[in-house]
Design a protein around this motif. Sequence first.
Motif, short mmCIF file in Angstrom:
data_model
loop_
_atom_site.label_atom_id
_atom_site.label_comp_id
_atom_site.label_asym_id
_atom_site.label_seq_id
_atom_site.Cartn_x
_atom_site.Cartn_y
_atom_site.Cartn_z
N ASP A 186 -8.53 8.08 -12.35
CA ASP A 186 -8.76 7.49 -11.45
C ASP A 186 -8.88 6.03 -11.65
O ASP A 186 -8.69 5.42 -10.41
CB ASP A 186 -10.29 7.91 -11.07
CG ASP A 186 -10.27 9.57 -10.56
OD1 ASP A 186 -9.24 9.98 -10.33
OD2 ASP A 186 -11.36 9.92 -10.35
N GLU A 211 -3.59 0.60 -6.90
CA GLU A 211 -3.92 0.29 -5.61
C GLU A 211 -4.56 -1.17 -5.40
O GLU A 211 -3.96 -1.77 -4.36
CB GLU A 211 -4.77 1.35 -5.04
CG GLU A 211 -4.87 1.65 -3.66
CD GLU A 211 -5.97 2.60 -3.15
OE1 GLU A 211 -6.73 2.18 -2.21
OE2 GLU A 211 -6.16 3.72 -3.77
N ASP A 243 -5.48 4.70 -11.20
CA ASP A 243 -5.11 4.91 -9.94
C ASP A 243 -5.64 3.64 -9.07
O ASP A 243 -5.15 3.13 -8.17
CB ASP A 243 -5.49 6.12 -9.31
CG ASP A 243 -4.49 7.34 -9.76
OD1 ASP A 243 -3.34 7.14 -10.36
OD2 ASP A 243 -5.01 8.54 -9.38
N GLU A 256 3.02 2.71 -13.84
CA GLU A 256 1.80 3.83 -14.23
C GLU A 256 1.50 3.94 -15.57
O GLU A 256 0.29 3.83 -16.15
CB GLU A 256 1.78 5.01 -13.32
CG GLU A 256 0.77 6.04 -13.49
CD GLU A 256 1.04 7.38 -12.87
OE1 GLU A 256 2.13 7.68 -12.55
OE2 GLU A 256 0.06 7.68 -11.95
N ARG A 303 4.74 3.13 -8.53
CA ARG A 303 4.17 3.65 -9.77
C ARG A 303 5.07 4.22 -10.80
O ARG A 303 4.78 4.24 -11.91
CB ARG A 303 2.78 4.63 -9.64
CG ARG A 303 3.46 5.77 -8.76
CD ARG A 303 2.16 6.68 -8.66
NE ARG A 303 0.95 6.06 -7.91
CZ ARG A 303 -0.51 6.32 -8.47
NH1 ARG A 303 -0.63 6.80 -9.52
NH2 ARG A 303 -1.47 5.72 -7.80
N GLU A 360 1.37 0.99 -5.33
CA GLU A 360 1.19 2.20 -5.04
C GLU A 360 2.84 2.88 -5.08
O GLU A 360 3.02 3.86 -5.57
CB GLU A 360 0.72 2.70 -3.88
CG GLU A 360 -0.84 2.31 -3.73
CD GLU A 360 -1.30 1.26 -3.23
OE1 GLU A 360 -0.61 0.15 -3.42
OE2 GLU A 360 -2.35 1.37 -2.37
#
Length: 274
Positions: free
Chosen positions: A141, A148, A144, A121, A156, A153
């Motif tokens: 966002d 994805e 994220d 991440e 991360r 996911e």
Amino acid sequence: MVTDSDTATGTDTAKDTATGTGRPATTRGAIDLLDISQAFLSHGEPLPVLDHVSLSARPGSFVSLVGPSGSGKSTLLRLAAGLDKPLTGRIYVDGRRVTGPDPSRGLVFQDPTLLPWLTVEQNIGLGPRVQGHRDDPVWRDRVDAMIEMVGLEEFRQTLPAELSGGMAQRASLARALVTRPEILLLDEPLGKLDALTRSTLQVEIDRLWRRQGFTALMVTHDVEEALLLSDRIVVFSARPARVLEDVPIDLPRPRTLDDPEFRRLRRRILDLLS
Ligand SMILES: Nc1ncnc2c1ncn2[C@@H]1O[C@H](COP(=O)(O)OP(=O)(O)O)[C@@H](O)[C@H]1O
Ligand SMILES: [Mg+2]
């Protein structure tokens, strides 16, 4: 194409955005490499590497570059990135002269260049963070969504050392794409992966390209990979590289290896390389 007196490729190609792939029309991300020569010093002797190479890509197109090992493909990609300066020639992105690296051009190399002390991440969010968007919810966002999009996911919070080669390359793709560059430069991005992971990631790159609409300039030694993904395949000669042929690939997508036209083009490009 840009000439000495006209550097308005961006406006020129903006009129012509039909890609025929059902992708969003893209008007930015034209790249023109014009009359590029490059040489290095090797054991005190000049080593010519690129010999008056010209290559352009329209906004949103996918162009692959194939050629013998050591011909100068990575050298050209580094020049396109603005990491090096050519001996002769000029490089334009949307009609603007390239003078150095820029966030509008994302880079993916053969070896993932993730920072080992940051999680997946944090690595993917590095660009936005460097640009000062650390606590910006819009950018959070986007990070994220990108995690994805590349299917990471569950990973991360994982460190790069714990990722498989394929996952690390997914993270590298996500990191390069999160700032939504207009051009993605890929240097043998799947070259070190096993065959199965490679074909999964080819589909992944195709999907990301369709969704994000960037222009892709990809070096690969895998002719089938180039045929699966590209609108054009540019074939280089041995060093010093010249453009041997610029082959349009007008096959319908998604492409299949057993299509006779696919096989004919494969044969033709392999013949040029031999
Ligand atoms: N910075 C450099 N200094 C000296 N020689 C270099 C440098 N970069 C590349 N070369 C040489 O240029 C040639 C082309 O390299 P490269 O562009 O990496 O080839 P390719 O990616 O097509 O395999 C090679 O002979 C390589 O050794
Ligand atoms: Mg190379």
